[in-house]
Design an enzyme around this catalytic site. Structure first.
Site, PDB file in Angstrom:
ATOM      1  N   GLN A 178      -4.507   4.133   5.122  1.00  0.00           N
ATOM      2  CA  GLN A 178      -5.883   3.703   5.393  1.00  0.00           C
ATOM      3  C   GLN A 178      -6.670   4.833   6.056  1.00  0.00           C
ATOM      4  O   GLN A 178      -6.228   5.417   7.040  1.00  0.00           O
ATOM      5  CB  GLN A 178      -5.850   2.461   6.302  1.00  0.00           C
TER       6      GLN A 178
ATOM      7  N   LYS B 218      -6.415  -6.755   2.749  1.00  0.00           N
ATOM      8  CA  LYS B 218      -5.492  -6.257   1.724  1.00  0.00           C
ATOM      9  C   LYS B 218      -4.151  -6.979   1.821  1.00  0.00           C
ATOM     10  O   LYS B 218      -3.576  -7.379   0.801  1.00  0.00           O
ATOM     11  CB  LYS B 218      -5.300  -4.741   1.882  1.00  0.00           C
TER      12      LYS B 218
ATOM     13  N   ASP C 164      -3.904   4.605  -4.471  1.00  0.00           N
ATOM     14  CA  ASP C 164      -5.294   4.953  -4.159  1.00  0.00           C
ATOM     15  C   ASP C 164      -5.878   5.881  -5.220  1.00  0.00           C
ATOM     16  O   ASP C 164      -7.088   6.114  -5.245  1.00  0.00           O
ATOM     17  CB  ASP C 164      -5.352   5.679  -2.806  1.00  0.00           C
TER      18      ASP C 164
END
Ligand code: NAP
Length: 311
Positions: free
Chosen positions: A98, A54, A124
């Site tokens: 995460q 990422k 997200d």
């Protein structure tokens, strides 16, 4: 005949290329690039790998991406305080925590952390405000993996309107938003889960079959309508040689890769499905790269929205 492979790497590159002028315009108008804060708690090996990808991809797309680490022993209060700091940060337009969080955290920690992220920075797409907007078909921050699947279908020319889409899996992260997105694309949608009876028969009705179970090679040709498009979301690290030998002939490319690395990432879809489906997204190289591209797109959207640059 072998299925056409839906190339996630190529489609992800195209998504990032489309974003480049928006990143440039944002930087010119605001005086800084769109910014993403990634929070990693502990040292989960797969998470380390995902986070590195990422960060690399964000850098290549011209975004600012900062990794905020907390030790495995961090408390939920410390993690929530870090999220609050990123919520208040002017240079971070998006926040990603995460998962998974360390097992030592309370069982509802993930939910509480996702709820604590400001909805405007929720790249997200997991905050209840954004999930509610998704239900009403007016979200601009949607969970990255399912929105990546729609992008892969669209850009690969797979028709969705009027098709029967079957989604196996009903998690908040993949299955449920996937079903909603396909519904918004005018598919007729069936959602299956571990209590579904006669799963293979129902799956076989799908013109589009999305598998998000996390069970390697579970979906055999018996689950697939001949000519269907199959999107394999599952990713499981397999270290058991017997499982690999049962799926890939000794001497094949994948078997050799297993011997070199001692593990292989497998999808939910059995290799033999390639002989039944007309199109198939591979693991790796299918949905995974799209997930990262959609995260970057969400960050650009969040940045533009915060600065009033979105219509
Ligand atoms: P999850 O929360 O564990 O959900 C799995 C879903 O599959 C559940 O709804 C479960 O049903 C269903 N299921 C499990 N076994 C089943 C069976 N035998 N028959 C029918 N349904 C079954 O997992 P997730 O977070 O949605 O992730 C799913 C997979 O996608 C995992 O392999 C994950 O690693 C992968 N993933 C990949 C990406 C990517 O970027 N490529 C991103 C996210 C996730 P119940 O609800 O009844 O338990």
């Amino acid at each position: 005949m072998a299925a056409r492979l839906l190339d996630g790497v190529e489609v992800a590159d195209a998504v990032r290329r489309d974003m480049a002028p928006r990143v440039t315009r944002f930087a010119a108008q605001v005086g800084r690039p769109p910014g993403l804060g990634i929070v990693l708690v502990g040292q989960h090996p797969a998470s380390e790998l995902y986070v590195r990808s990422k960060l690399k991809s964000a850098g290549e797309t011209g975004l600012r991406a900062d990794l905020e680490r907390l030790p495995e022993t961090a408390s939920l209060a410390e993690l929530l305080a870090l999220v609050e700091r990123l919520n208040a940060s002017d240079v971070h337009d998006g926040i990603l925590v995460q998962s998974p969080l360390p097992a030592s955290m309370p069982s509802d920690a993930e939910r509480r952390v996702f709820d604590a992220v400001s909805p405007e920075k929720d790249v997200d797409g997991l905050h209840p405000v954004n999930v509610g907007k998704l239900v009403q078909h007016r979200a601009d921050l949607v969970a990255c993996t399912p929105s990546g699947v729609v992008e892969l279908l669209r850009r690969s020319g797979v028709p969705i309107v009027g098709r029967h889409a079957v989604v196996i899996g009903r998690s908040d992260i993949v299955g449920k938003p996937m079903a909603l997105l396909l519904l918004h694309e005018h598919a007729t949608v069936t959602v299956c889960h571990s209590k579904t009876t006669d799963l293979a028969r129902i799956a076989r009705e799908g013109d589009i079959l999305v598998t998000a179970l996390g069970r390697p090679a579970f979906v055999t040709p018996a689950f697939v309508k001949p000519g269907a498009t199959v999107i394999d979301v599952g990713t499981t690290h397999v270290t058991d040689r017997a499982v690999i030998e049962g799926l890939f002939p000794v001497g094949s490319k994948r078997f050799e890769a297993f011997l070199r690395r001692g593990s292989l990432v497998l999808g939910d879809v059995h290799p033999a499905v390639a002989e039944v489906a007309s199109a198939l997204s591979p693991v790796p190289g299918g949905v995974g790269p799209l997930t990262i591209a959609m995260l970057l797109r969400n960050t650009v959207v969040a940045a533009e929205r915060r600065r009033g640059l979105l219509p």
